[in-house]
Design a protein around this motif. Structure first.
Motif, mmCIF file in Angstrom:
data_model
loop_
_atom_site.group_PDB
_atom_site.id
_atom_site.type_symbol
_atom_site.label_atom_id
_atom_site.label_comp_id
_atom_site.label_asym_id
_atom_site.label_seq_id
_atom_site.Cartn_x
_atom_site.Cartn_y
_atom_site.Cartn_z
ATOM 1 N N ALA A 1 62.654 31.017 54.142
ATOM 2 C CA ALA A 1 62.997 29.718 53.563
ATOM 3 C C ALA A 1 63.298 29.865 52.069
ATOM 4 N N ARG A 2 62.620 30.801 51.423
ATOM 5 C CA ARG A 2 62.819 31.002 49.979
ATOM 6 C C ARG A 2 62.413 32.424 49.622
ATOM 7 N N ALA A 3 63.245 33.048 48.823
ATOM 8 C CA ALA A 3 62.908 34.416 48.385
ATOM 9 C C ALA A 3 62.943 34.473 46.868
ATOM 10 N N SER A 4 62.006 35.219 46.316
ATOM 11 C CA SER A 4 62.030 35.479 44.879
ATOM 12 C C SER A 4 61.938 36.999 44.722
ATOM 13 N N ILE A 5 62.960 37.577 44.134
ATOM 14 C CA ILE A 5 63.049 39.045 44.051
ATOM 15 C C ILE A 5 63.226 39.418 42.575
ATOM 16 N N VAL A 6 62.273 40.179 42.053
ATOM 17 C CA VAL A 6 62.272 40.467 40.606
ATOM 18 C C VAL A 6 62.214 41.974 40.384
ATOM 19 N N LEU A 7 63.107 42.458 39.530
ATOM 20 C CA LEU A 7 63.141 43.885 39.194
ATOM 21 C C LEU A 7 62.456 44.094 37.844
ATOM 22 N N GLY A 8 61.517 45.042 37.813
ATOM 23 C CA GLY A 8 60.853 45.413 36.552
ATOM 24 C C GLY A 8 61.356 46.773 36.108
ATOM 25 N N ALA A 9 61.239 47.067 34.803
ATOM 26 C CA ALA A 9 61.786 48.300 34.211
ATOM 27 C C ALA A 9 63.293 48.381 34.434
ATOM 28 N N ALA A 10 63.916 47.215 34.530
ATOM 29 C CA ALA A 10 65.360 47.145 34.795
ATOM 30 C C ALA A 10 66.112 46.510 33.643
ATOM 31 N N ALA A 11 65.431 45.671 32.860
ATOM 32 C CA ALA A 11 66.108 44.835 31.859
ATOM 33 C C ALA A 11 65.094 44.459 30.775
ATOM 34 N N ALA B 1 69.685 34.815 47.281
ATOM 35 C CA ALA B 1 70.607 33.963 48.053
ATOM 36 C C ALA B 1 70.992 34.648 49.355
ATOM 37 N N ALA B 2 71.158 35.977 49.308
ATOM 38 C CA ALA B 2 71.578 36.722 50.515
ATOM 39 C C ALA B 2 70.503 36.642 51.602
ATOM 40 N N LEU B 3 69.251 36.489 51.197
ATOM 41 C CA LEU B 3 68.147 36.496 52.166
ATOM 42 C C LEU B 3 67.833 35.095 52.705
ATOM 43 N N ALA B 4 68.210 34.080 51.950
ATOM 44 C CA ALA B 4 67.804 32.713 52.308
ATOM 45 C C ALA B 4 68.343 32.321 53.687
ATOM 46 N N GLY B 5 67.460 31.792 54.524
ATOM 47 C CA GLY B 5 67.851 31.307 55.856
ATOM 48 C C GLY B 5 67.940 32.395 56.915
ATOM 49 N N LYS B 6 67.752 33.637 56.524
ATOM 50 C CA LYS B 6 67.910 34.751 57.475
ATOM 51 C C LYS B 6 66.549 35.180 58.045
ATOM 52 N N ALA B 7 66.579 35.717 59.258
ATOM 53 C CA ALA B 7 65.398 36.421 59.766
ATOM 54 C C ALA B 7 65.295 37.713 58.955
ATOM 55 N N LEU C 1 58.115 35.934 49.432
ATOM 56 C CA LEU C 1 58.917 35.263 50.466
ATOM 57 C C LEU C 1 58.144 34.076 51.015
ATOM 58 N N GLU C 2 58.859 32.972 51.272
ATOM 59 C CA GLU C 2 58.301 31.865 52.060
ATOM 60 C C GLU C 2 58.922 31.998 53.437
ATOM 61 N N LEU C 3 58.103 32.259 54.445
ATOM 62 C CA LEU C 3 58.642 32.439 55.794
ATOM 63 C C LEU C 3 58.346 31.205 56.629
ATOM 64 N N GLU C 4 59.271 30.877 57.562
ATOM 65 C CA GLU C 4 59.029 29.712 58.427
ATOM 66 C C GLU C 4 59.479 30.005 59.844
ATOM 67 N N GLY C 5 58.858 29.301 60.786
ATOM 68 C CA GLY C 5 59.256 29.405 62.195
ATOM 69 C C GLY C 5 58.775 30.679 62.838
ATOM 70 N N PRO C 6 58.839 30.721 64.186
ATOM 71 C CA PRO C 6 58.331 31.894 64.915
ATOM 72 C C PRO C 6 59.119 33.165 64.595
ATOM 73 N N ALA C 7 60.406 33.009 64.236
ATOM 74 C CA ALA C 7 61.203 34.202 63.931
ATOM 75 C C ALA C 7 60.969 34.681 62.503
ATOM 76 N N GLY C 8 60.166 33.930 61.744
ATOM 77 C CA GLY C 8 59.897 34.337 60.359
ATOM 78 C C GLY C 8 61.132 34.290 59.499
ATOM 79 N N ARG C 9 61.885 33.191 59.613
ATOM 80 C CA ARG C 9 63.080 33.060 58.759
ATOM 81 C C ARG C 9 62.661 32.858 57.312
#
Ligand SMILES: Cc1cc2nc3c(=O)[nH]c(=O)nc-3n(C[C@H](O)[C@H](O)[C@H](O)COP(=O)(O)OP(=O)(O)OC[C@H]3O[C@@H](n4cnc5c(N)ncnc54)[C@H](O)[C@@H]3O)c2cc1C
Ligand code: SF4
Length: 333
Positions: free
Chosen positions: A262-272, A283-289, A252-260
């Motif tokens: 800015a960018r998330a990279s989520i990777v599943l292993g042993a899944a594919a 995308a669901a996490l982007a911009g969210k606290a 995760l790239e977090l920004e601001g005091p609320a730790g929003r």
């Protein structure tokens, strides 16, 4: 086991020359997977080029590049999983990678197994590993896992071949945006790990885009600032050591005091068949606290669209839980 020639390489150039000089030559690093493949009669190399003792190929260092910005991590392919797990700077700055290395296999294997060999090992599908089954990956017509014993197989991207990619370290390395330096006689190229690891649709008999005569010379991470947080979680059947049923790496790239986020990279292993980017979750996490509600929503998005086989639907719930926990662990790290 077939008779083979043994060449002791003392430099990358020597290894490249020894590879080029004999068709059917293969490299050996720790030898953990190569020896298994030979015993299982899947590999029968005419020549083994041992690179284990090539000086400098096990180097771990941080490259500032003279930019004055954050350093970029560089890891030689011969760095063992044990060393990566124990490296204090890796643990502090890319925790997901240290944890993946520290939870793979057994302590003995982690002392032998190298990063390069881990990324380039062959899959563990029991039909592939048995000489009694001539499946698609070995040039046959059928994927025996589709209607067979598929409890440990893929729940995404499993239409042609349902292997799960075997490398634990590939999962965080894809999340952290790693690339590979590949050398051949007279030239080199750098390729993103995510593009290097290929899906069965591209070529069912291969898991990556390593070309004949190439040596993996370095694994490179982009500069990671203090706002980059990462986590890796693995679920296996046994506590002591085991292959994963499911593993997840989050960066995760977090920004601001609320730790929003800015960018998330989520990777599943042993899944594919490849480390599986959960793009809908990112995308669901982007911009969210990053709180429990956001992590839950992202985890749900991560498993939407799964196509489990008859015996592995149980993995879907495990992945959903691991993704939620890994997001929260990364944010709190
Ligand atoms: C009981 C057991 C449990 C395990 N559990 C796990 C686990 O939980 N997670 C996990 O990730 N792994 C696990 N493994 C797999 C293990 O981590 C790999 O076999 C090991 O990492 C391979 O590394 P190596 O250096 O021994 O590779 P090698 O066997 O030496 O090489 C593997 C392949 O990579 C090629 N290669 C190696 N280095 C290079 C290079 N620099 N350039 C080009 N080609 C190269 C070789 O030619 C060969 O094809 C387990 C293995 C066992 C036996
Ligand atoms: S999953 Fe892949 S390796 Fe396993 S049987 Fe099917 S084609 Fe072969």
């Amino acid at each position: 086991m077939n008779p083979f020639e043994w060449v002791e390489a003392t430099s990358v150039e020597g290894a490249l020359a020894a590879l080029a000089a004999r068709p059917g030559a293969v490299l050996k690093a720790g030898g953990v997977d190569l020896l298994d493949l030979m015993k299982e009669r899947i590999a029968a190399p005419a020549r083994i080029v041992n690179i284990r003792n090539v000086a400098g190929l096990d180097r771990i260092y941080w490259d500032g590049g003279g930019r004055g910005g954050p350093d970029a991590l560089r890891i030689g392919p011969l760095a063992t999983l044990a060393r990566i797990a124990a490296d204090a700077a890796i643990r502090e700055r890319c925790r997901a990678l240290a944890d993946a290395a520290g939870h793979a296999a057994t302590p003995q294997i982690r002392n032998m197994a190298t990063l390069g060999g881990n990324l380039l090992q062959r899959p563990r599908c029991w039909y592939f590993r048995s000489e009694d089954f001539h499946c698609r990956k070995k040039g046959g017509m059928q994927c025996f896992a589709q209607d067979g014993e598929n409890q440990y197989h893929a729940i995404f991207g499993n239409e042609v071949c349902a292997i799960v990619h075997p490398s634990a370290l590939a999962t965080p390395l894809v999340a952290l945006g790693a690339s590979l330096l590949l050398r051949r006689a007279g030239s080199s190229r750098e390729v993103a790990l995510e593009e290097f690891l290929t899906r069965p649709e591209a070529n069912v008999q291969r898991e990556n885009a390593l070309e004949a005569g190439e040596v993996l010379a370095e694994v490179r991470l982009p500069p990671l600032g203090p706002s980059t947080r990462s986590a890796y979680l693995k679920q296996a059947e046994k506590e002591s050591f085991d292959w994963p049923l499911a593993e997840v790496a989050v960066a995760l790239e977090l920004e601001g005091p609320a730790g929003r986020c800015a960018r998330a990279s989520i990777v599943l292993g042993a899944a594919a068949p490849v480390p599986w980017r959960a793009k809908a979750a990112e995308a669901a996490l982007a911009g969210k606290a990053v709180d429990d509600a956001a992590a839950r929503a992202a985890a749900k998005a991560a498993v939407a669209g799964a196509t489990p086989l008859a015996k592995n639907a149980y993995k879907v719930r495990i992945f959903e839980t691991l993704v939620r926990r890994a997001i929260l662990a990364a944010a709190q790290s």
